[in-house]
Design a protein around this motif. Structure first.
Motif, PDB file in Angstrom:
ATOM      1  N   PHE A  65       0.836  -1.206   0.000  1.00 59.20           N
ATOM      2  CA  PHE A  65       0.000   0.000   0.000  1.00 59.20           C
ATOM      3  C   PHE A  65       0.870   1.254   0.000  1.00 59.20           C
ATOM      4  O   PHE A  65       0.671   2.171  -0.800  1.00 59.20           O
ATOM      5  CB  PHE A  65      -0.925  -0.018   1.217  1.00 59.20           C
ATOM      6  CG  PHE A  65      -1.716   1.247   1.408  1.00 59.20           C
ATOM      7  CD1 PHE A  65      -2.806   1.528   0.603  1.00 59.20           C
ATOM      8  CD2 PHE A  65      -1.371   2.157   2.404  1.00 59.20           C
ATOM      9  CE1 PHE A  65      -3.540   2.702   0.772  1.00 59.20           C
ATOM     10  CE2 PHE A  65      -2.096   3.327   2.590  1.00 59.20           C
ATOM     11  CZ  PHE A  65      -3.182   3.597   1.769  1.00 59.20           C
ATOM     12  N   TYR A  66       1.872   1.304   0.899  1.00 55.44           N
ATOM     13  CA  TYR A  66       2.722   2.488   0.988  1.00 55.44           C
ATOM     14  C   TYR A  66       3.594   2.662  -0.255  1.00 55.44           C
ATOM     15  O   TYR A  66       3.988   3.782  -0.590  1.00 55.44           O
ATOM     16  CB  TYR A  66       3.609   2.410   2.233  1.00 55.44           C
ATOM     17  CG  TYR A  66       2.838   2.562   3.521  1.00 55.44           C
ATOM     18  CD1 TYR A  66       1.910   3.585   3.684  1.00 55.44           C
ATOM     19  CD2 TYR A  66       3.037   1.671   4.581  1.00 55.44           C
ATOM     20  CE1 TYR A  66       1.200   3.727   4.864  1.00 55.44           C
ATOM     21  CE2 TYR A  66       2.336   1.801   5.769  1.00 55.44           C
ATOM     22  CZ  TYR A  66       1.419   2.833   5.909  1.00 55.44           C
ATOM     23  OH  TYR A  66       0.714   2.972   7.071  1.00 55.44           O
TER      24      TYR A  66
ATOM     25  N   SER B 136      -2.592  -2.969  -6.601  1.00 55.84           N
ATOM     26  CA  SER B 136      -3.060  -4.269  -7.084  1.00 55.84           C
ATOM     27  C   SER B 136      -2.397  -5.387  -6.300  1.00 55.84           C
ATOM     28  O   SER B 136      -3.036  -6.390  -5.956  1.00 55.84           O
ATOM     29  CB  SER B 136      -2.776  -4.400  -8.575  1.00 55.84           C
ATOM     30  OG  SER B 136      -3.103  -5.695  -9.038  1.00 55.84           O
ATOM     31  N   LEU B 137      -1.113  -5.204  -5.999  1.00 52.86           N
ATOM     32  CA  LEU B 137      -0.380  -6.213  -5.244  1.00 52.86           C
ATOM     33  C   LEU B 137      -0.900  -6.304  -3.812  1.00 52.86           C
ATOM     34  O   LEU B 137      -1.015  -7.400  -3.250  1.00 52.86           O
ATOM     35  CB  LEU B 137       1.111  -5.877  -5.249  1.00 52.86           C
ATOM     36  CG  LEU B 137       2.069  -7.000  -4.854  1.00 52.86           C
ATOM     37  CD1 LEU B 137       1.964  -8.159  -5.820  1.00 52.86           C
ATOM     38  CD2 LEU B 137       3.494  -6.474  -4.806  1.00 52.86           C
ATOM     39  N   ALA B 138      -1.227  -5.158  -3.210  1.00 49.14           N
ATOM     40  CA  ALA B 138      -1.802  -5.174  -1.866  1.00 49.14           C
ATOM     41  C   ALA B 138      -3.082  -5.998  -1.843  1.00 49.14           C
ATOM     42  O   ALA B 138      -3.329  -6.778  -0.903  1.00 49.14           O
ATOM     43  CB  ALA B 138      -2.070  -3.749  -1.393  1.00 49.14           C
ATOM     44  N   LEU B 139      -3.892  -5.864  -2.878  1.00 46.13           N
ATOM     45  CA  LEU B 139      -5.138  -6.626  -2.940  1.00 46.13           C
ATOM     46  C   LEU B 139      -4.870  -8.119  -3.149  1.00 46.13           C
ATOM     47  O   LEU B 139      -5.607  -8.965  -2.631  1.00 46.13           O
ATOM     48  CB  LEU B 139      -6.024  -6.079  -4.060  1.00 46.13           C
ATOM     49  CG  LEU B 139      -6.523  -4.641  -3.838  1.00 46.13           C
ATOM     50  CD1 LEU B 139      -7.262  -4.132  -5.073  1.00 46.13           C
ATOM     51  CD2 LEU B 139      -7.426  -4.558  -2.607  1.00 46.13           C
ATOM     52  N   GLN B 140      -3.807  -8.456  -3.874  1.00 48.05           N
ATOM     53  CA  GLN B 140      -3.451  -9.872  -4.024  1.00 48.05           C
ATOM     54  C   GLN B 140      -2.976 -10.464  -2.698  1.00 48.05           C
ATOM     55  O   GLN B 140      -3.306 -11.602  -2.358  1.00 48.05           O
ATOM     56  CB  GLN B 140      -2.368 -10.022  -5.088  1.00 48.05           C
ATOM     57  CG  GLN B 140      -2.835  -9.694  -6.500  1.00 48.05           C
ATOM     58  CD  GLN B 140      -1.710  -9.818  -7.508  1.00 48.05           C
ATOM     59  OE1 GLN B 140      -1.169 -10.905  -7.740  1.00 48.05           O
ATOM     60  NE2 GLN B 140      -1.346  -8.705  -8.123  1.00 48.05           N
ATOM     61  N   PHE B 141      -2.184  -9.685  -1.939  1.00 49.73           N
ATOM     62  CA  PHE B 141      -1.838 -10.121  -0.589  1.00 49.73           C
ATOM     63  C   PHE B 141      -3.116 -10.312   0.232  1.00 49.73           C
ATOM     64  O   PHE B 141      -3.222 -11.250   1.036  1.00 49.73           O
ATOM     65  CB  PHE B 141      -0.927  -9.095   0.095  1.00 49.73           C
ATOM     66  CG  PHE B 141       0.539  -9.260  -0.198  1.00 49.73           C
ATOM     67  CD1 PHE B 141       1.242 -10.350   0.287  1.00 49.73           C
ATOM     68  CD2 PHE B 141       1.214  -8.313  -0.948  1.00 49.73           C
ATOM     69  CE1 PHE B 141       2.604 -10.498   0.035  1.00 49.73           C
ATOM     70  CE2 PHE B 141       2.578  -8.450  -1.207  1.00 49.73           C
ATOM     71  CZ  PHE B 141       3.265  -9.544  -0.715  1.00 49.73           C
ATOM     72  N   GLY B 142      -4.089  -9.413   0.040  1.00 45.66           N
ATOM     73  CA  GLY B 142      -5.352  -9.536   0.763  1.00 45.66           C
ATOM     74  C   GLY B 142      -6.089 -10.819   0.433  1.00 45.66           C
ATOM     75  O   GLY B 142      -6.690 -11.444   1.323  1.00 45.66           O
ATOM     76  N   GLN B 143      -6.062 -11.222  -0.823  1.00 44.61           N
ATOM     77  CA  GLN B 143      -6.697 -12.485  -1.201  1.00 44.61           C
ATOM     78  C   GLN B 143      -6.041 -13.662  -0.496  1.00 44.61           C
ATOM     79  O   GLN B 143      -6.726 -14.589  -0.044  1.00 44.61           O
ATOM     80  CB  GLN B 143      -6.627 -12.662  -2.720  1.00 44.61           C
ATOM     81  CG  GLN B 143      -7.464 -11.661  -3.506  1.00 44.61           C
ATOM     82  CD  GLN B 143      -7.252 -11.774  -5.002  1.00 44.61           C
ATOM     83  OE1 GLN B 143      -6.392 -12.519  -5.475  1.00 44.61           O
ATOM     84  NE2 GLN B 143      -8.018 -11.011  -5.776  1.00 44.61           N
ATOM     85  N   LEU B 144      -4.713 -13.623  -0.386  1.00 37.26           N
ATOM     86  CA  LEU B 144      -4.016 -14.691   0.324  1.00 37.26           C
ATOM     87  C   LEU B 144      -4.392 -14.673   1.799  1.00 37.26           C
ATOM     88  O   LEU B 144      -4.609 -15.741   2.407  1.00 37.26           O
ATOM     89  CB  LEU B 144      -2.507 -14.531   0.154  1.00 37.26           C
ATOM     90  CG  LEU B 144      -1.617 -15.563   0.857  1.00 37.26           C
ATOM     91  CD1 LEU B 144      -1.962 -16.980   0.407  1.00 37.26           C
ATOM     92  CD2 LEU B 144      -0.145 -15.267   0.604  1.00 37.26           C
TER      93      LEU B 144
ATOM     94  N   ILE C  13      -7.061  -0.707   5.053  1.00 36.23           N
ATOM     95  CA  ILE C  13      -5.971  -0.527   4.084  1.00 36.23           C
ATOM     96  C   ILE C  13      -6.340  -1.158   2.743  1.00 36.23           C
ATOM     97  O   ILE C  13      -6.075  -0.585   1.674  1.00 36.23           O
ATOM     98  CB  ILE C  13      -4.668  -1.132   4.634  1.00 36.23           C
ATOM     99  CG1 ILE C  13      -4.208  -0.332   5.856  1.00 36.23           C
ATOM    100  CG2 ILE C  13      -3.575  -1.148   3.566  1.00 36.23           C
ATOM    101  CD1 ILE C  13      -3.032  -0.934   6.566  1.00 36.23           C
ATOM    102  N   LEU C  14      -6.979  -2.309   2.774  1.00 37.15           N
ATOM    103  CA  LEU C  14      -7.405  -2.943   1.522  1.00 37.15           C
ATOM    104  C   LEU C  14      -8.454  -2.095   0.818  1.00 37.15           C
ATOM    105  O   LEU C  14      -8.447  -1.964  -0.413  1.00 37.15           O
ATOM    106  CB  LEU C  14      -7.936  -4.348   1.802  1.00 37.15           C
ATOM    107  CG  LEU C  14      -6.888  -5.381   2.238  1.00 37.15           C
ATOM    108  CD1 LEU C  14      -7.554  -6.667   2.691  1.00 37.15           C
ATOM    109  CD2 LEU C  14      -5.894  -5.655   1.114  1.00 37.15           C
TER     110      LEU C  14
ATOM    111  N   LEU D 105      -8.951   2.688  -3.780  1.00 36.73           N
ATOM    112  CA  LEU D 105      -9.039   4.113  -4.120  1.00 36.73           C
ATOM    113  C   LEU D 105      -7.723   4.677  -4.646  1.00 36.73           C
ATOM    114  O   LEU D 105      -7.702   5.755  -5.255  1.00 36.73           O
ATOM    115  CB  LEU D 105      -9.470   4.915  -2.889  1.00 36.73           C
ATOM    116  CG  LEU D 105     -10.830   4.533  -2.296  1.00 36.73           C
ATOM    117  CD1 LEU D 105     -11.106   5.341  -1.028  1.00 36.73           C
ATOM    118  CD2 LEU D 105     -11.943   4.757  -3.317  1.00 36.73           C
ATOM    119  N   GLN D 106      -6.621   3.980  -4.391  1.00 36.14           N
ATOM    120  CA  GLN D 106      -5.295   4.324  -4.901  1.00 36.14           C
ATOM    121  C   GLN D 106      -4.866   5.755  -4.548  1.00 36.14           C
ATOM    122  O   GLN D 106      -4.549   6.559  -5.434  1.00 36.14           O
ATOM    123  CB  GLN D 106      -5.230   4.111  -6.411  1.00 36.14           C
ATOM    124  CG  GLN D 106      -5.559   2.683  -6.827  1.00 36.14           C
ATOM    125  CD  GLN D 106      -5.322   2.427  -8.308  1.00 36.14           C
ATOM    126  OE1 GLN D 106      -4.873   3.280  -9.041  1.00 36.14           O
ATOM    127  NE2 GLN D 106      -5.637   1.220  -8.745  1.00 36.14           N
TER     128      GLN D 106
END
Length: 347
Positions: A285-286, A291-299, A313-314, A319-320
């Motif tokens: 996120f920082y 998109s990668l943060a959301l993929q970590f979220g899926q995991l 944070i997700l 909202l980027q």
């Protein structure tokens, strides 16, 4: 190459008096390390251990690193030097060295780090005393700056030099998921284990977390409680790049976390991985890699239901918002005030 077979039966005398000492391959990778490579290479050839094979790979340095290595090899013709015409990446360069290494044990040395005197002897002795499925012997380290001044220790020590914290040994799979507790350049590894794993994963931007996940699921680690390596920390180091929006470190970490998820076998291991995934949701996120943060979220969803802060944070990742500049300013202000600890993440 001299081979050693059979189990070692510990004696009160030196463990090497009545046996042939196994060979150790030191694989040194360099890229624009002209200011430091001489010190690194000298620290290998000046070891008191007799059976050391030094393999140096330069990854198309644009400074005088390769010329300095050439001069060193002229003085030490037994050193093997591979000079890559293009930068093939750290992991592939190491694998080039591994392919021609012949030692029973391997040390992965960056050309800006330094082996302390006696390190190889002490780690080989520890390895030869071990029984059971041990793949790695690691130790404490001192951190140095660009002027070789000591700036701290990986593990804080007592007045007699022993670590003040409990350092995991044995089955450390859950521990490597939970925190960064191993100082990577302190490791001595079994070459047969590296070969069994196919060396380092060349699709990744860095090597250590992936190697820990894959090897510690199958093998044990042993800690040797001494400062045996000087680890150089530079402002442009790989770990410092994790805050940059275009860095590839976070993508590699997601890949390794997915590998770790497939290897988790207990609720404790899943929870340890969940903690790391939550950390990297924030890091992505920082770095504005939303998109990668959301993929970590899926995991993370596959392990547990995210808490309120992680969910926030997700949600913000969708909202980027432009957060990277502010975050980097915060790091400049806060990092001089932060003490080094074994739980700090390198990436």
């Amino acid at each position: 190459m001299l081979s050693v077979t059979g189990q070692y039966n510990p004696l009160p005398m030196s463990p090497f008096l009545n046996r042939i000492k196994p060979w150790v391959s030191v694989i040194c990778t360099s890229y624009n390390h002209a200011a430091y490579v001489d010190e690194a290479l000298r620290s290998v050839v000046e070891q008191d251990y007799p059976n050391v094979e030094l393999i140096v790979i330069d990854n198309a340095s644009t400074d005088q690193t390769a010329d300095r290595i050439d001069r060193f090899v002229q003085q030490h013709p037994a050193v093997q030097f591979l000079r890559n015409p293009t930068n093939v990446g750290l992991n592939r360069a190491f694998n080039q060295g591994l392919a021609i290494a012949s030692g029973r044990y391997v040390i992965d040395l960056a050309a800006d780090d330094v082996l302390m005197p006696g390190r190889i002897s002490k780690q080989v002795e520890q390895f030869e005393r071990l029984s059971g499925p041990y793949a790695v012997v690691f130790s404490n380290a001192a951190y140095i700056d660009e002027h070789s001044r000591q700036t701290g220790l990986h593990y804080p020590v007592t007045t007699t030099g022993q670590a003040c914290v409990r350092v995991p040994s044995g089955n450390v799979f859950r521990n490597v998921l939970a925190s960064y507790f191993i100082c990577t350049p302190t490791m001595m590894m079994r070459r047969d284990v590296l070969n069994e794993l196919g060396g380092y994963d060349e699709t990744l931007a860095y090597e250590d977390f992936d190697f820990w996940v894959r090897s510690s699921r199958l093998y044990h680690y042993a800690y040797l409680d001494e400062v045996l390596t000087l680890k150089r920390r530079l402002p442009n180091s790989l770990s410092a790049q994790v805050v940059l929006p275009d860095n590839q470190l976070l993508h590699s970490t997601l890949t390794v976390c997915q590998k770790a998820f497939d290897r988790c076998a207990t609720p404790d291991e899943h929870q340890a991985l969940a903690g790391r995934v939550r950390q990297f949701i924030r890091k992505a996120f920082y770095a504005e890699q939303f998109s990668l943060a959301l993929q970590f979220g899926q995991l993370l969803h596959a392990i547990e239901r995210p808490g309120l802060l992680t969910s926030l944070i997700l949600g913000l990742s969708r909202l980027q918002p432009p957060v990277n500049g502010l975050y980097r300013q915060y790091l400049k202000w806060s990092q001089p005030r932060q003490a080094l600890s074994p739980t700090m993440e390198p990436v």
